[in-house]
Design an enzyme around this catalytic site. Structure first.
Site, PDB file in Angstrom:
ATOM      1  N   ASP A  12       0.867  -1.183   0.000  1.00 21.50           N
ATOM      2  CA  ASP A  12       0.000   0.000   0.000  1.00 21.50           C
ATOM      3  C   ASP A  12       0.909   1.241   0.000  1.00 21.50           C
ATOM      4  OD1 ASP A  12       0.853   0.439   2.612  1.00 21.50           O
ATOM      5  OD2 ASP A  12      -1.147   0.405   3.507  1.00 21.50           O
ATOM      6  N   CYS A  69       3.375  -2.649   4.086  1.00 17.09           N
ATOM      7  CA  CYS A  69       2.459  -1.551   4.417  1.00 17.09           C
ATOM      8  C   CYS A  69       3.196  -0.695   5.445  1.00 17.09           C
ATOM      9  CB  CYS A  69       1.102  -2.054   4.893  1.00 17.09           C
ATOM     10  SG  CYS A  69       1.093  -2.897   6.483  1.00 17.09           S
ATOM     11  N   THR A  71       3.150  -0.598   8.769  1.00 19.87           N
ATOM     12  CA  THR A  71       3.695  -1.388   9.877  1.00 19.87           C
ATOM     13  C   THR A  71       4.086  -2.800   9.461  1.00 19.87           C
ATOM     14  OG1 THR A  71       1.473  -2.144  10.396  1.00 19.87           O
ATOM     15  CG2 THR A  71       2.258  -0.203  11.591  1.00 19.87           C
ATOM     16  N   VAL A  73       1.825  -4.945   9.534  1.00 16.82           N
ATOM     17  CA  VAL A  73       0.836  -5.728  10.281  1.00 16.82           C
ATOM     18  C   VAL A  73      -0.458  -5.893   9.494  1.00 16.82           C
ATOM     19  CG1 VAL A  73      -0.575  -5.803  12.365  1.00 16.82           C
ATOM     20  CG2 VAL A  73       1.809  -5.069  12.508  1.00 16.82           C
ATOM     21  N   GLY A  74      -1.012  -4.787   9.005  1.00 18.27           N
ATOM     22  CA  GLY A  74      -2.291  -4.890   8.298  1.00 18.27           C
ATOM     23  C   GLY A  74      -2.193  -5.809   7.096  1.00 18.27           C
ATOM     24  N   HIS A 102      10.969 -23.013  10.612  1.00 17.87           N
ATOM     25  CA  HIS A 102       9.968 -23.719  11.417  1.00 17.87           C
ATOM     26  C   HIS A 102       8.549 -23.599  10.882  1.00 17.87           C
ATOM     27  CE1 HIS A 102      12.553 -23.906  15.358  1.00 17.87           C
ATOM     28  NE2 HIS A 102      13.138 -24.483  14.313  1.00 17.87           N
ATOM     29  N   ASN A 103       8.193 -22.481  10.261  1.00 19.31           N
ATOM     30  CA  ASN A 103       6.797 -22.268   9.839  1.00 19.31           C
ATOM     31  C   ASN A 103       6.591 -22.464   8.346  1.00 19.31           C
ATOM     32  OD1 ASN A 103       7.177 -19.349  11.836  1.00 19.31           O
ATOM     33  ND2 ASN A 103       6.307 -21.271  12.564  1.00 19.31           N
ATOM     34  N   HIS A 137       8.302 -29.954  12.499  1.00 18.94           N
ATOM     35  CA  HIS A 137       7.650 -28.707  12.080  1.00 18.94           C
ATOM     36  C   HIS A 137       6.625 -28.958  10.970  1.00 18.94           C
ATOM     37  CE1 HIS A 137      10.439 -26.727  14.668  1.00 18.94           C
ATOM     38  NE2 HIS A 137      11.456 -27.292  14.031  1.00 18.94           N
TER      39      HIS A 137
HETATM   40  C1  RB5 Z   1      -1.747   3.286   6.228  1.00 19.89           C
HETATM   41  O1  RB5 Z   1      -1.676   4.565   6.753  1.00 19.89           O
HETATM   42  C2  RB5 Z   1      -1.416   2.253   7.294  1.00 19.89           C
HETATM   43  O2  RB5 Z   1      -2.462   2.145   8.186  1.00 19.89           O
HETATM   44  C3  RB5 Z   1      -1.107   0.925   6.659  1.00 19.89           C
HETATM   45  O3  RB5 Z   1      -0.053   1.083   5.767  1.00 19.89           O
HETATM   46  C4  RB5 Z   1      -0.663  -0.172   7.579  1.00 19.89           C
HETATM   47  O4  RB5 Z   1       0.342   0.259   8.442  1.00 19.89           O
HETATM   48  C5  RB5 Z   1      -1.712  -0.902   8.300  1.00 19.89           C
HETATM   49  O5  RB5 Z   1      -1.453  -1.872   9.004  1.00 19.89           O
END
Ligand code: RB5
Length: 153
Positions: A12, A69, A71, A73-74, A102-103, A137
């Protein structure tokens, strides 16, 4: 990791610059890739970028995915919704190596606002170059695969 198939890239806007840095690194290594965007860094939604890339991995068209992205994470959450995808969000070398050992992870997710390009290249290299150990594993990964198929292990 089997790098004879193209590596799926997706980001993103929060991960766009890091994807571009990693894309250049893959080119330096002579590795094939398929870029699912973003191609311009304009605002977009990470599930829209992750899902086509991960579906290409699950379909066997791409060998693995590198996803970005803000973080990491998303886009890892989106990736792990695709059956057959085992995505790891990480920002340290130990996790990048052991999620392969392992994964048998097939998607690495990095945060463009978390890791710099030098560390990202190191994590990508560890991810691509470390084999799955199998053995005990494999049994654990098989339980994840069962969930993907709608079976409770
Ligand atoms: C976008 O601003 C941000 O929320 C996205 O890139 C990401 O970090 C979400 O997990």
């Amino acid at each position: 990791m089997d790098t004879s198939l193209p590596i799926a890239l997706a980001a993103d806007h929060g991960g766009f610059a890091l994807k571009e840095a990693v894309r250049a690194h893959l080119e330096e290594r002579g590795l094939l890739y398929r870029d699912f965007g973003s191609l311009d860094g304009a605002g977009c939604d990470y599930p829209d970028m992750a899902l086509p890339a991960c579906r290409a991995v699950a379909a066997g068209e791409c060998g693995c995915a590198l996803l970005f992205c803000g973080t990491g994470v998303g886009i890892s959450m989106a990736a792990n919704k695709v059956p057959g995808i085992r995505a790891c969000c990480c920002s340290d070398a130990y996790s990048a190596e052991y999620t392969r050992r392992h994964n048998n992870a097939n998607a690495l997710c990095l945060g463009g606002r978390v890791v710099g390009p030098g560390l990202a290249e190191m994590l990508v290299d560890l991810f691509l170059d470390t084999p799955f150990e199998g053995g005990r594993h494999q049994r654990r990964v098989d339980k994840l695969t069962a969930l993907d198929a709608g079976r409770q292990p």
